[in-house]
Design a protein around this motif. Structure first.
Motif, PDB file in Angstrom:
ATOM      1  N   VAL A 149      72.667  -9.983  12.417  1.00  0.00           N
ATOM      2  CA  VAL A 149      72.598  -8.863  13.345  1.00  0.00           C
ATOM      3  C   VAL A 149      73.425  -7.761  12.917  1.00  0.00           C
ATOM      4  N   GLU A 157      68.180  -3.390  17.739  1.00  0.00           N
ATOM      5  CA  GLU A 157      68.481  -4.869  17.487  1.00  0.00           C
ATOM      6  C   GLU A 157      69.248  -5.145  18.990  1.00  0.00           C
ATOM      7  N   ARG A 173      64.996 -12.250  14.301  1.00  0.00           N
ATOM      8  CA  ARG A 173      66.522 -11.774  13.999  1.00  0.00           C
ATOM      9  C   ARG A 173      66.831 -12.487  12.480  1.00  0.00           C
ATOM     10  N   TYR A 178      62.956 -10.311   8.344  1.00  0.00           N
ATOM     11  CA  TYR A 178      63.416  -8.972   8.065  1.00  0.00           C
ATOM     12  C   TYR A 178      63.217  -8.609   6.778  1.00  0.00           C
TER      13      TYR A 178
END
Length: 181
Positions: A149, A157, A173, A178
């Protein structure tokens, strides 16, 4: 010992270093400060290794020092000594042929080590190394589940609402989700 219901976060030095005082107006300073305040107010624990602690001492703002002292006073900083995992580091760094990328991943590997030995959550501003680890996670299953994060990405986010909601393990997450390349 863990606080009931609250997760342990590995917070990168860049977040601590960037946090600003209540008078700070720079967006990065404000977002990092507010995130650290939320960590404290929602009773999260913070994982510290010798390496992280040394980095925090070298790079900290006035606010960050006060925050760290208050977190120690509340017994919410957990000192750990993760075991060396050269095999995992080798797997991660062989995911690229670029020596600069290897160096960046080696430099921040300690964040992954600490996360893997606790609740698998890294808090960091470093999007470059996040991308590198995300790409490596496609080949290295052990790091796919790490939650990453960025407290500066408040719109994308929503880091503070995520904390307020108990820092749930959300698939989007994870490093494996990602990918920017």
């Amino acid at each position: 010992m863990r606080t009931r219901g609250r997760k342990r976060l590995v917070i990168d030095t860049d977040v601590v270093q960037s946090s600003g005082s209540e008078k700070a107006t720079d967006p990065r300073a404000v977002s990092c400060r507010e995130f650290l305040k939320a960590v404290r107010s929602y009773n999260y624990r913070v994982v510290v290794t010798k390496e992280i602690n040394a980095e925090w001492k070298r790079h900290r703002s006035g606010f960050a020092h006060e925050w760290k002292v208050s977190m120690y006073a509340r017994r919410r900083i957990e000192d750990i000594n993760p075991s060396e995992n050269d095999t995992l580091l080798d797997k991660i760094t062989t995911a690229t042929n670029d020596p600069d990328e290897v160096e960046m991943m080696q430099k921040d590997f300690h964040l992954l080590q600490a996360a893997l030995e606790t609740d698998k959550i890294v808090i960091s501003l470093d999007q470059t190394v996040r991308n590198l680890f995300a790409n490596a996670s496609q080949q290295v299953g052990e790091i796919r589940i790490i939650i990453w994060v960025n407290p500066e990405r408040t719109l994308e986010e929503q880091p503070i609402p995520w904390l307020k909601n108990g820092a749930p393990v959300e698939t989007h997450r994870r490093l494996s989700a990602y990918l920017t390349q």
